[in-house]
Structure formats: structure tokens, C-alpha cells
Design a protein around this motif. Sequence first.
Motif, PDB file in Angstrom:
ATOM      1  N   THR A  21      -3.789 -12.808   8.300  1.00 61.72           N
ATOM      2  CA  THR A  21      -4.206 -14.196   8.086  1.00 61.72           C
ATOM      3  C   THR A  21      -3.548 -15.202   9.026  1.00 61.72           C
ATOM      4  OG1 THR A  21      -2.525 -14.432   6.341  1.00 61.72           O
ATOM      5  CG2 THR A  21      -4.770 -13.844   5.658  1.00 61.72           C
ATOM      6  N   LEU A  71     -10.389 -19.621   2.380  1.00 62.05           N
ATOM      7  CA  LEU A  71     -11.350 -18.900   3.210  1.00 62.05           C
ATOM      8  C   LEU A  71     -10.720 -17.687   3.882  1.00 62.05           C
ATOM      9  CD1 LEU A  71     -13.213 -21.917   4.865  1.00 62.05           C
ATOM     10  CD2 LEU A  71     -14.143 -20.326   3.180  1.00 62.05           C
ATOM     11  N   GLY A 110     -11.695 -14.031   3.026  1.00 59.57           N
ATOM     12  CA  GLY A 110     -12.417 -13.293   4.047  1.00 59.57           C
ATOM     13  C   GLY A 110     -11.634 -12.171   4.676  1.00 59.57           C
ATOM     14  N   ALA A 111     -10.316 -12.301   4.777  1.00 57.01           N
ATOM     15  CA  ALA A 111      -9.496 -11.266   5.424  1.00 57.01           C
ATOM     16  C   ALA A 111      -8.745 -10.430   4.394  1.00 57.01           C
ATOM     17  CB  ALA A 111      -8.517 -11.922   6.398  1.00 57.01           C
ATOM     18  N   ALA A 121     -11.033  -9.127   1.367  1.00 53.79           N
ATOM     19  CA  ALA A 121     -11.884  -8.007   1.776  1.00 53.79           C
ATOM     20  C   ALA A 121     -11.074  -6.721   1.915  1.00 53.79           C
ATOM     21  CB  ALA A 121     -12.570  -8.351   3.098  1.00 53.79           C
ATOM     22  N   ASN A 160     -18.391  -7.165  -0.072  1.00 59.41           N
ATOM     23  CA  ASN A 160     -19.275  -8.319   0.071  1.00 59.41           C
ATOM     24  C   ASN A 160     -19.207  -9.223  -1.157  1.00 59.41           C
ATOM     25  OD1 ASN A 160     -21.632  -9.764   1.393  1.00 59.41           O
ATOM     26  ND2 ASN A 160     -22.585  -9.127  -0.524  1.00 59.41           N
ATOM     27  N   VAL A 201     -15.782 -11.164  -1.312  1.00 56.24           N
ATOM     28  CA  VAL A 201     -15.674 -12.300  -0.384  1.00 56.24           C
ATOM     29  C   VAL A 201     -16.526 -13.466  -0.863  1.00 56.24           C
ATOM     30  CG1 VAL A 201     -16.127 -13.067   1.970  1.00 56.24           C
ATOM     31  CG2 VAL A 201     -15.105 -10.822   1.563  1.00 56.24           C
ATOM     32  N   VAL A 202     -17.777 -13.185  -1.208  1.00 59.72           N
ATOM     33  CA  VAL A 202     -18.695 -14.266  -1.593  1.00 59.72           C
ATOM     34  C   VAL A 202     -18.249 -14.932  -2.887  1.00 59.72           C
ATOM     35  CG1 VAL A 202     -21.057 -14.777  -2.281  1.00 59.72           C
ATOM     36  CG2 VAL A 202     -20.635 -13.222  -0.381  1.00 59.72           C
ATOM     37  N   VAL A 227     -14.796 -16.909  -2.493  1.00 62.83           N
ATOM     38  CA  VAL A 227     -14.894 -18.168  -1.757  1.00 62.83           C
ATOM     39  C   VAL A 227     -15.665 -19.210  -2.563  1.00 62.83           C
ATOM     40  CG1 VAL A 227     -15.854 -19.252   0.309  1.00 62.83           C
ATOM     41  CG2 VAL A 227     -14.650 -17.071   0.485  1.00 62.83           C
TER      42      VAL A 227
END
Length: 275
Positions: free
Chosen positions: A65, A116, A120-121, A124, A245, A248-249, A252
Motif C-alpha cells: 500500500t 481505496l 483494492g490491494a 484483495a 471481486n 473489493v467492491v 469500497v
Amino acid sequence: MTPAADLLDRADHYVRRTMVGSIATFGRAIQLAAAASLFGAIDMIRGRFPIRDFVTLTWFVITVTAPPTVLVSIPFGVIVSVQAGSLTQQVGATSISGAAGGLGVIQQGAPMVAALLLGGAAGAAVASDLGARVMREEVDALRTMGIDPISRLVAPRIAAMVVVAPLICFLTIIMGLSTGYVIAVAFQDVAPGSYVSSFASFASFTDIAIAVVKSILFAFVVAVVACQRGLETKHGAKAVADSVNAAVVIGVVAAFALNLVITQLTTMFFPQRIL
């Protein structure tokens, strides 16, 4: 049954199934968050918390990150400074460009960048790791040996992301403010003293404290979602990819929704004042 009635029945069934499934998923997430917090606190008190895994995971989250944080913070600071500087120049109030850009970075930019990047990082990575463990039946093996996966796998991952979140927040604030200062002074003809004084007049330690608290809450939510989706990975070729997927979605989107609520509450109870 007519085609129109059949279509309406299918739509009604889909909506009901989606609503029930969403509520059930939210309930499981609450249970996972409560169990991870409780087990983590008990293990720390008893000296059984997996410190080695926690340190390893913390360093891993930092490595995945920190570079993106720098790369995101610089253009974010440029965008905020350019937009705020353009607006203040049009109304003839360039003396407050530092406050406008700085508060935007602190109050909204830094916590959301943390959410984020963690989602995202790090999120996931956590979801894929736990999903792979489920596919290899390692989680079932832990349960067979009498080891709770929440205590052994979930708690240290949530703790690592929560610890790293303030660091990302501070790094974003430093990079964003520095970039905004350079853009304002070098390209918008703002006096350095005016920029700093306006920022110091409006910003306070309360704003930084709220930003840190928001980043911690976002990290906790993102970590819980990632761990839940990872542990609930189904068997199949696309199972792990679907879990990543979804993690992450959902993470966030949940962070954005939580940010809306916190922003409204802080605006009500901590209104902006000139120091």
C-alpha cells in the motif's frame, strides 16, 4: 400465466432473494467482526495472540500500500490544489487557497485513499489468501484440530490493516499538502506565507483526529469484508476470483457509505471554525 406476469414474478423473486441474501450477509459480517474483536482481545490478554503472523501481515500490507499511496497522493494533491486555486482566484480570495486545498486533503482525501488502497490491494490479497486456504481445505483442517479460524486467521489480518490505516492516512496528508503547496506557490502565484497562514487558521488537530478515526473505521470494515468473502469462498474454478471481486467492491462501497454518515455527523457536531 402470461409472459408479463411471469416476468414480474421472476423479478419479484429476484428482489426478495437479493434482499434476504444481503441481510443475511450483513448479519454474518457483524458476527465475524464481533468474534474477531473478542477473540483478538482475549488472545492479547492471555498472551496467545499470533504476534509473528501479525508483524508479517503488517509489513506485507505496508509494502503493498505504501508505493501506491505516494503515487495516488501526488496527483490527488495537484487536482485539489488546481481546483481550489482556480475557484479562489475567480472570486478574488487566493489568500484562503491553502485552507481550501488542505482541508479537502485532510477531511476527505486521506481517509478515502486509505480505504481505496486497503480495499483494492490489501483486501484483495487477504480475500485471495483465505479463499485459497478454503480451497485447499486448510480452514477445515484448523477446525478439525480444534483451532478457531477466526482467532488464528481473521484477527491478525484485521489488526494488521487497522494498524497500517493511520500510517497511510498520515502519508497521504503529508504528500497531498506538500504537493498542493508546491503547485499553489510555483504555478498559481500564491504567497507562501498566505498559504500557510490560511491553512493554519482553518485546520486543527480535530480534523486530523477525525481523519485518522475514519481511516481506522474504513480499514476495519474493509478487513472484515475481505475476511468474510475469503472464508465463504465456494469450490470451483472461479471461486477465488469471485471472492476477491466481491471483497473489493463491497468493501469500497461500504467505506464510501460510512464516510457519508461520518461526514454528516462531524459536520453537525464539529463545525468548521476559524482559529
